[in-house]
Design an enzyme around this catalytic site. Structure first.
Site, PDB file in Angstrom:
ATOM      1  N   LEU A  67     -17.903  43.916   9.061  1.00 31.80           N
ATOM      2  CA  LEU A  67     -17.656  42.896  10.150  1.00 31.80           C
ATOM      3  C   LEU A  67     -17.634  41.549   9.630  1.00 31.80           C
ATOM      4  CD1 LEU A  67     -17.823  42.510  13.218  1.00 31.80           C
ATOM      5  CD2 LEU A  67     -20.118  42.376  13.247  1.00 31.80           C
ATOM      6  N   HIS A  79     -27.976  45.223  -4.359  1.00 31.59           N
ATOM      7  CA  HIS A  79     -27.479  44.160  -5.002  1.00 31.59           C
ATOM      8  C   HIS A  79     -28.058  43.940  -6.589  1.00 31.59           C
ATOM      9  CE1 HIS A  79     -26.211  42.570  -1.398  1.00 31.59           C
ATOM     10  NE2 HIS A  79     -27.217  42.605  -0.568  1.00 31.59           N
ATOM     11  N   HIS A 115     -33.337  46.623  -0.353  1.00 26.31           N
ATOM     12  CA  HIS A 115     -32.542  45.458  -0.884  1.00 26.31           C
ATOM     13  C   HIS A 115     -33.697  44.766  -1.756  1.00 26.31           C
ATOM     14  CE1 HIS A 115     -29.960  46.028   2.314  1.00 26.31           C
ATOM     15  NE2 HIS A 115     -29.255  44.930   2.529  1.00 26.31           N
ATOM     16  N   HIS A 174     -24.170  51.137   0.394  1.00 29.91           N
ATOM     17  CA  HIS A 174     -25.051  50.103   1.179  1.00 29.91           C
ATOM     18  C   HIS A 174     -24.023  49.395   2.079  1.00 29.91           C
ATOM     19  CE1 HIS A 174     -26.186  45.678   0.816  1.00 29.91           C
ATOM     20  NE2 HIS A 174     -26.907  46.204   1.935  1.00 29.91           N
ATOM     21  N   ASN A 195     -26.870  34.583   9.799  1.00 34.27           N
ATOM     22  CA  ASN A 195     -27.454  35.581  10.401  1.00 34.27           C
ATOM     23  C   ASN A 195     -26.968  35.513  11.953  1.00 34.27           C
ATOM     24  OD1 ASN A 195     -29.204  37.908  10.784  1.00 34.27           O
ATOM     25  ND2 ASN A 195     -30.778  37.085  11.225  1.00 34.27           N
ATOM     26  N   GLU A 198     -31.401  40.257  -4.580  1.00 29.26           N
ATOM     27  CA  GLU A 198     -30.097  39.608  -4.357  1.00 29.26           C
ATOM     28  C   GLU A 198     -30.604  37.907  -4.404  1.00 29.26           C
ATOM     29  OE1 GLU A 198     -29.459  39.780  -0.259  1.00 29.26           O
ATOM     30  OE2 GLU A 198     -27.164  39.463  -0.418  1.00 29.26           O
ATOM     31  N   HIS A 212     -24.368  48.411   6.554  1.00 25.83           N
ATOM     32  CA  HIS A 212     -25.475  48.210   7.902  1.00 25.83           C
ATOM     33  C   HIS A 212     -24.536  48.770   9.115  1.00 25.83           C
ATOM     34  CE1 HIS A 212     -28.423  45.974   5.443  1.00 25.83           C
ATOM     35  NE2 HIS A 212     -27.203  45.621   4.994  1.00 25.83           N
ATOM     36  N   LYS A 222     -24.362  34.808  13.003  1.00 23.00           N
ATOM     37  CA  LYS A 222     -23.089  35.273  13.059  1.00 23.00           C
ATOM     38  C   LYS A 222     -22.798  36.592  13.627  1.00 23.00           C
ATOM     39  CE  LYS A 222     -20.100  32.076  10.956  1.00 23.00           C
ATOM     40  NZ  LYS A 222     -18.729  31.911  11.407  1.00 23.00           N
TER      41      LYS A 222
END
Lengths: 744, 744
Positions: free
Chosen positions: B640, B582, B560, B291, B364, B563, B293, B366
């Site tokens: 990241l 999750h 997903h 998992h 988001n 979560e 991105h 970020k």
């Protein structure tokens, strides 16, 4: 059925955690635009601010919701700061730089006034004691605290007279990288080129080396045993005194909550300040691993790879002698039925695991790869058949990793046991002949407290012999460098001494007036911690004065302390050592913790090491210490045993940050502390931290190098000053009262 | 004073933490010798055992305190295992391989018998439902569970008929590295070389694409909406049924404590087994980051360095169009008043911090470096002025890091939004033209649930349009590859679909019989999670059957899920998806957790991501799931934002291991799970895990590749079987009873 369904849905609607995934968010997301505008504006302001303040101020206030015109001022002045660091301007603007917490009212400390007086007196007394011993041994003492003590005593203090004169050789806008010489310090080792022989004589008198000229004893400063024991007893009584305990406990609590408030009010500003600094971030500020052992400074994967490589390259090298018979590396592994291929991290088995928890004995054997002490002897010792060649190689690999990382540095521990007089020369030869040196590395020499073992094995007649083995060579090398040429060179890269062993071993003897002197300590019992520490301190003190005379650099005492075992270890260290490793047990001793705070004694903590051995990670007191303003730093202790990645120190920081939710500012503060408490030279520190780093408060900070916002440094400084003021003023009032009582 | 002193000392003597420092320990330390002898003997035994068992057995028992002659047998047979993996022999020796926990007595499950019956019936029903949907869509279903269900139903199951035939192309002693072709898969993209056009027609009927031959509709399997809704309602009612809840809760508790006992009894043997494996250790076993991105698969320092490098090299490249005016990279940064030097990780500000906790909206944003969506567009998008060149470069850097690490692999998420029909072709062109491919990487395509946003912006008329945009290109590329040549190539490296968005967004609609069909879903409300999932599932199912016909590989659904937000998301996923990311909320839903265990549904967890967003690290349920035997793995989600070191996946493992005190065996089990649940091909897995990895229990394990001891695998297998037996037997007895009632 339908009912159940609706119940479920409606219930689920109230739950409200938040989260999503990184995909392009609709362009017109309001918060995104807001954030974007805010950030752009912040940058604008920090750049154009000098031009048209007023418009921008208004705009800025709209977006940052900042409360006073002072803030814009701040930006202005901070920008000027970047140009020069003149104290005056600073003092002015520090007034309005950030949100301060002030307490008003008659009794500001929350305990009955009389308690305050008693506590203050004792605390001050304790600080004076530490100051005395630091001064006596030429170790450093917190400048701010010294200033307050001076005001109190009205006369200059020991430490001040010895204070290093910050000649500031570094320009304010100097690069952050010190200009090291290309020439390798061990390139040439010429006895004739070394300082002359002073021809002094040496004799150890009741555990302390005395230096003699032709005629009489040289008047260097010798600490007095009786006085030391008296002072120690004062502190001992003090730390178990009920009222003082609760006073200190309250103050520490106060410091915690004050910091919480500070963060709540200033976190955003601290962040903003960090963002404003061009280029600098946590990755490219200096960090020093102030507590790490040479014999386990490589991680397990590294050691494994190294052993495999060596097995390929040096298969037929004589590496070991078994019962008089020489063995090649090949033969050694054959006797173990192992091939290079077979080896794995699992077979190596040097990593701490659940079974080492509270089992130091098991833990120690972990240092033997594959459980074979012979491999340890071959690969991680300085003194063996290959004269420590392999160990030198792997250390140098670690060094080059550090140099590559550029911003990571380490103070590696090497062992001196005190069993024989030639240990120092052998060690120095190892370092010099294999050219084991790096500008990213300093050495500390650790002395294991193993007298009882050597004594039982009749290797030593009494404790004094051990002391002589440890210190005489150092004195000789200082008086007549050419007599120990390698040692003389090597010592230039040694910061000082560490004292190591299982602190929780029961101590059957107490160090007091009745204790035998080192010369008469012949029984097989091990002397107590304080006994070891005192005599290391005493000899180091004399040695330091001798070296100061010759213009050589002096040593400091930085023992393992308060990791486990009796609290009173922390008392001895408080008196005698410049800083310590671990200090976990301060969490159980409020008085000492408060004293360590007021004296700003460096504490190198290693939560991952603790976690493997006896204190679960999330119970570690480091975040508490940090919030209260104790001088803590992060160190790895034993990457071989505790770390997994290629960057142990970064791993240590990363985990601390994640588990304790440290802010970027906290991380940078920890890193700055590690440099401050390290043994790197004044000059190097001036490059890394800024030319004024010795100045008090934010004057001493250069965010362009440390990435620590002035706000944070000022907060720490002001809080310490307030704390010291509270104490010293109380003492003064107390004195006044006594005077009044005397003459009515 | 003296009294106080003594009190202190005596008190301190009792405290007993243990620890010391790495220095040479006296040669004759008894424990060291003991450990050394023990280890040497262990090795001896594991090697010579075949020769003279008896003597060694005795010796071994002395040192390892092992309790039965069976153990020596074990060693023997295990050594044979290394030679061959024939099931028969295995079953025999599994009997005495390790210490087992068995429960005896009438009612072994701790709940009233009637409760057991009801619970068992419902649980079995639930499992049959999942099995049906997995079979229907050609997704996999746990083999062991399927076997038990088959016995119960007496007829072969859907899933079995579709089961991949493990033709075991790999020899037992094959190397662990699969032989990949050197030729780059995107080297040549020749439409004429591609499979022929089947000439089928396509039309979406009520949200599901139908395939037509010249004459009539092709009879592929189309799931039935009414049936799905009925099934869902059954599960919904089931998971909030009190008695069933407490039954499942008890079973989960039982599984936890059983595992604790297993570890206490077998930890040493598991360790010994790992040590006996030559060469293999945690560092050189395969791990898949299941998992992560693509847009945030590099850590912040990497992105920073990349941006700086790009600014140096491509300063004058046209990267952006602002109001019709073209801008070079230089101009873009000028408008932001930034130089390459200024940039720092702090200014970049892409890392999650304390302020993102419970603030997804902030989180988001970020993703915009320096808070500038423009930089995100330029550097981490596939579709921009430079046609995603920069993004391709940085992804390829990450890929080469993975290839260098050799044992680390990742399944990167790329986005398809469903706003326009050409998204797929653009994405594929990006991958193919920039040759973005690595043998260490597979793709997953994530579809954000943003219909409401596009609808409000009038980009879509109804939900069906979105579905068409997402699925029609895939059908076309499958029916007539040459019509979408790049897409055809690209799809070979895509595992399946992910569904992403903030799960906690309130859902105003319920998915039931009365819900509008996709074609008539025109309002601006977002369809609920289950609605999205069902229609993705339905179309994927048809697509899979079509692709299976053509001999192309099929896709899986891996959303997903759980979560945050409503529990019922986990119900939809239980029915429709092969595994999930999750699953945090399973901790609040015992029934579902028990079902996820019995069906062995893969759960890719990311504790560091959770920790930054809304669940503190030490409260994360992963260790609990693991102990109970759920199929969990560790993944990074967003390096990241959440990671500091150069090796995010290792960092993730390291922290989990340290904080939760995982054993080396646990770590290796997590790694093995990650490979099992990943989308890498059967062939690749056969190399990584062993040719028999599809077999049940320890037959399927090859410790020489996975470093997971057979003991652990057997424990998991047997425990699952016992659990399934308990359930199925109960159901059978229940059936018997009903029959008896019917004919008295």
């Amino acid at each position: 059925m339908r009912g159940a369904l609706h119940e479920l849905f409606s219930r689920s609607l109230v739950e409200s955690d938040m989260r999503s995934a990184p995909y392009e968010f609709p362009e017109d997301s309001p918060i995104e635009q807001l954030e974007e505008r805010r950030q752009r504006l912040e940058r604008q302001i920090s750049q154009d601010v000098k031009l048209e303040p007023d418009i921008l101020l208004r705009a800025k206030q709209d977006f940052l919701k900042i409360d006073s015109a002072a803030d814009l001022q701040l930006y202005k002045e901070q920008n000027e700061d970047l140009v020069d660091h003149l104290p005056k301007e600073r003092d002015v603007l520090l007034e309005r730089e950030f949100q301060r917490v002030t307490i008003s009212g008659e009794e500001t400390c929350g305990v009955p006034f009389t308690d305050l007086l008693d506590a203050a007196k004792s605390v001050v007394k304790a600080l004076f004691i530490r100051e005395k011993y630091m001064g006596l041994s030429l170790q450093s003492f917190c400048k701010t605290t010294a200033r307050f003590l001076e005001e109190l005593s009205g006369k200059p203090l020991e430490t001040r007279s010895y204070e290093e004169i910050p000649e500031t050789p570094v320009a304010a806008d100097a690069p952050v990288h010190p200009p090291f010489t290309d020439q390798h310090p061990y390139e040439t080792c010429l006895p004739e080129a070394m300082p002359a022989d002073l021809g002094f004589g040496l004799r150890m008198v009741s555990g302390v080396i005395h230096v003699y000229t032709k005629r009489d004893v040289l008047d260097l400063l010798y600490p007095d045993l009786q006085e030391f024991i008296a002072d120690m007893n004062v502190l001992m009584a003090l730390i178990i005194n009920g009222p003082i305990k609760s006073f200190c406990y309250r103050r520490l609590q106060y410091l915690s909550s004050k910091f919480q408030m500070h963060v709540l009010l200033n976190e955003m500003k601290e962040l903003a300040a960090q963002k404003k600094v061009p280029h600098r971030d946590f990755y490219n500020i200096r960090k020093v691993d102030t507590h790490i052992h040479a014999s386990s400074c490589m991680n397990q994967k590294h050691l494994l790879r190294f052993i495999k490589r060596t097995m390929k390259k040096h298969l037929d090298e004589i590496v070991h002698v078994e019962k008089g018979k020489e063995q090649t590396l090949k033969e050694v592994f054959e006797t173990m039925n192992l091939t290079a291929y077979d080896l794995s991290v699992d077979t190596l088995d040097v990593h701490a695991d659940r079974n080492t928890f509270h089992r130091f004995d098991k833990f120690n054997t972990k240092y033997n790869p594959i459980g074979e002490s012979i491999l340890r002897e071959i690969f991680i010792k300085t003194d063996n058949q290959v004269s420590g060649k392999y160990f030198a190689h792997i250390i140098k690999e670690v060094m080059s990793d550090l140099e590559e990382s550029k911003y990571q540095n380490a103070e590696l521990r090497l062992s001196i046991y005190g069993r024989s007089r030639d240990e120092w020369d052998k060690l120095a030869k190892w370092a010099v002949s294999h050219k084991v040196h790096s500008n990213n590395v300093r050495w500390l020499v650790q002395v294991p407290r193993l007298f009882d073992v050597y004594r039982t094995k009749k290797q030593l007649a009494n404790f004094q012999e051990m002391l002589e083995n440890i210190f005489l060579p150092l004195f000789e090398a200082t008086i007549h460098p050419a007599s120990h040429p390698e040692l003389h060179l090597f010592l230039e890269h040694v910061d000082g001494f560490d004292s190591v062993d299982d602190e929780s071993k029961p101590e059957h003897r107490i160090f007091n007036q009745d204790s035998p002197l080192p010369g008469t300590w012949v029984e097989e019992d091990n002397p107590p911690y304080s006994f070891y520490l005192y005599y290391m301190y005493a000899n180091m003190t004399v040695l330091n004065h001798l070296r100061r005379k010759r213009g050589f650099h002096t040593f400091v005492l930085r023992p393992h302390c308060g990791e486990a075992g009796p609290i009173h270890h922390l008392v001895s260290a408080f008196m005698l050592s410049e800083n310590i490793s671990h200090g976990l047990l301060l969490r159980k001793a409020p008085v000492l913790q408060y004293l360590y705070y007021l004296a700003q004694i460096g504490i190198a903590m290693s939560p991952l090491s603790n976690n493997s051995l006896f204190l679960s990670y999330h119970r570690n007191p480091l975040p508490e210490y940090l919030s209260r303003g104790l001088m803590v730093s992060l160190s790895t202790d034993d990457p071989l045993q505790f770390h997994f990645t290629k960057e142990p120190l970064m791993e240590e920081y990363s985990i601390a940050t994640q588990v304790w939710k440290l802010s970027s500012c906290d991380m940078c503060e920890l890193a700055r502390n590690s440099v401050l408490m390290s043994g790197f030279s004044h000059k190097v520190k001036s490059y890394w931290l800024g030319p004024n780093y010795l100045k008090e408060g934010s004057e001493g900070n250069d965010i362009r190098r440390t990435n620590v916002p002035d706000i944070r440094v000022s907060y720490r400084f002001e809080t310490l000053c307030q704390e010291l003021t509270l104490i010293t003023q109380a003492v003064q009032t107390a004195e006044l009262e006594t005077i009044q009582e005397e003459d009515p």
